[in-house]
Design a protein around this motif. Structure first.
Motif, mmCIF file in Angstrom:
data_model
loop_
_atom_site.group_PDB
_atom_site.id
_atom_site.type_symbol
_atom_site.label_atom_id
_atom_site.label_comp_id
_atom_site.label_asym_id
_atom_site.label_seq_id
_atom_site.Cartn_x
_atom_site.Cartn_y
_atom_site.Cartn_z
ATOM 1 N N ARG A 1 -0.436 12.431 7.642
ATOM 2 C CA ARG A 1 -1.213 13.029 8.731
ATOM 3 C C ARG A 1 -0.855 14.486 8.987
ATOM 4 O O ARG A 1 -1.348 15.100 9.928
ATOM 5 N N GLY A 2 0.051 15.007 8.166
ATOM 6 C CA GLY A 2 0.448 16.404 8.353
ATOM 7 C C GLY A 2 -0.673 17.349 7.941
ATOM 8 O O GLY A 2 -1.536 16.991 7.149
ATOM 9 N N ARG A 3 -0.623 18.574 8.468
ATOM 10 C CA ARG A 3 -1.667 19.559 8.119
ATOM 11 C C ARG A 3 -1.652 19.883 6.633
ATOM 12 O O ARG A 3 -2.658 20.234 6.046
ATOM 13 N N SER A 4 -0.467 19.737 6.017
ATOM 14 C CA SER A 4 -0.361 20.050 4.579
ATOM 15 C C SER A 4 -0.876 18.903 3.712
ATOM 16 O O SER A 4 -1.022 19.049 2.505
ATOM 17 N N GLY A 5 -1.109 17.734 4.332
ATOM 18 C CA GLY A 5 -1.565 16.577 3.550
ATOM 19 C C GLY A 5 -0.492 15.511 3.438
ATOM 20 O O GLY A 5 -0.774 14.350 3.179
ATOM 21 N N GLY A 6 0.779 15.912 3.637
ATOM 22 C CA GLY A 6 1.879 14.953 3.554
ATOM 23 C C GLY A 6 2.240 14.400 4.926
ATOM 24 O O GLY A 6 1.440 14.472 5.854
ATOM 25 N N VAL B 1 0.871 -1.184 0.000
ATOM 26 C CA VAL B 1 0.000 0.000 0.000
ATOM 27 C C VAL B 1 0.902 1.226 0.000
ATOM 28 O O VAL B 1 1.681 1.443 0.932
ATOM 29 N N MET B 2 0.826 2.008 -1.054
ATOM 30 C CA MET B 2 1.651 3.217 -1.145
ATOM 31 C C MET B 2 1.065 4.307 -0.256
ATOM 32 O O MET B 2 -0.156 4.509 -0.222
ATOM 33 N N GLY B 3 1.937 5.023 0.459
ATOM 34 C CA GLY B 3 1.494 6.163 1.258
ATOM 35 C C GLY B 3 1.201 7.338 0.338
ATOM 36 O O GLY B 3 1.916 7.563 -0.640
ATOM 37 N N LEU B 4 0.120 8.048 0.622
ATOM 38 C CA LEU B 4 -0.334 9.103 -0.286
ATOM 39 C C LEU B 4 -0.523 10.436 0.436
ATOM 40 O O LEU B 4 -0.823 10.472 1.637
ATOM 41 N N ASP B 5 -0.378 11.502 -0.332
ATOM 42 C CA ASP B 5 -0.718 12.824 0.182
ATOM 43 C C ASP B 5 -2.243 12.934 0.199
ATOM 44 O O ASP B 5 -2.909 12.551 -0.767
ATOM 45 N N LYS B 6 -2.765 13.457 1.316
ATOM 46 C CA LYS B 6 -4.222 13.540 1.480
ATOM 47 C C LYS B 6 -4.892 14.401 0.414
ATOM 48 O O LYS B 6 -6.024 14.168 0.029
#
Ligand code: GTA
Length: 150
Positions: free
Chosen positions: A121-126, A64-69
């Motif tokens: 989980r960052g506020r920026s999406g990353g 499962v690739m980690g993704l920017d929100k």
């Protein structure tokens, strides 16, 4: 179980604040898990490249690739599920610290993938730690997100 990983202090420095259980349950999950987390990957590394490298440790069940929100594009981390514990241990032992796409990657035991954990989980999406980064890292979007905003 391989003796190297009997010592919990060595198994993982990372603690997931969202793990739904006690510290004891968290440690138990890490000791049994067949899932590993891979960090410090380039944003440009593909699932095929991950498959190619990590299948050297054993047969892979799922990646499962980690993704920017926000952008929904790969963001430099992933989860790999093996079929066997020995293969997951080999992956941490032998692949962590090796170079993928010119970067030393970090392989860590993970308590187990659940839907939702693929998003930064960052506020920026990353990823959270990318927001605090102050260096320029072309493989991970340039400067850290907070520096970019200054
Ligand atoms: N198994 O090492 C890991 C790992 N990491 C780093 C992320 N994940 C990991 N899993 C394992 N091992 O599913 C998983 C997470 C989640 C997904 C994305 O990847 O479980 P994330 O990286 O966006 O967020 O997660 P995470 O992991 O919750 O953030 P992190 O790095 O632990 O940061 C937690 C706290 O530390 C935050 O409150 C933040 O304010 C603070 N922090 C982090 N880095 C810095 C920094 N450089 N400076 C100051 N504060 C910081």
């Amino acid at each position: 179980m391989a003796s190297l990983f009997k010592d919990l202090a060595k198994i993982s420095a990372y603690r997931d604040r969202r793990f739904p259980g006690t510290q004891e349950e968290f440690e138990d999950a890490l000791l049994r898990s067949i899932t590993v987390y891979v960090g410090n990957m380039s944003f440009y590394t593909t699932e095929e490249q991950v498959y190619e490298l990590f299948s050297r440790a054993g047969e892979i069940k799922k990646i499962v690739m980690g993704l920017d929100k926000n952008s929904k594009t790969p963001w430099g981390f992933c989860f790999i599920m093996y079929y066997s514990r020995d293969d997951a241990e080999d992956s941490v032992k032998y692949i962590s610290g090796t170079i993928l796409d010119d970067r030393p990657i970090r392989v860590d035991f993970d308590w187990g993938f659940q839907e939702g954990r693929q998003w930064g989980r960052g506020r920026s999406g990353g990823q959270v730690r990318d927001e605090y980064r102050t260096d320029y890292d072309p493989g991970r979007g340039g400067y850290g997100k907070l520096v970019q905003r200054e």
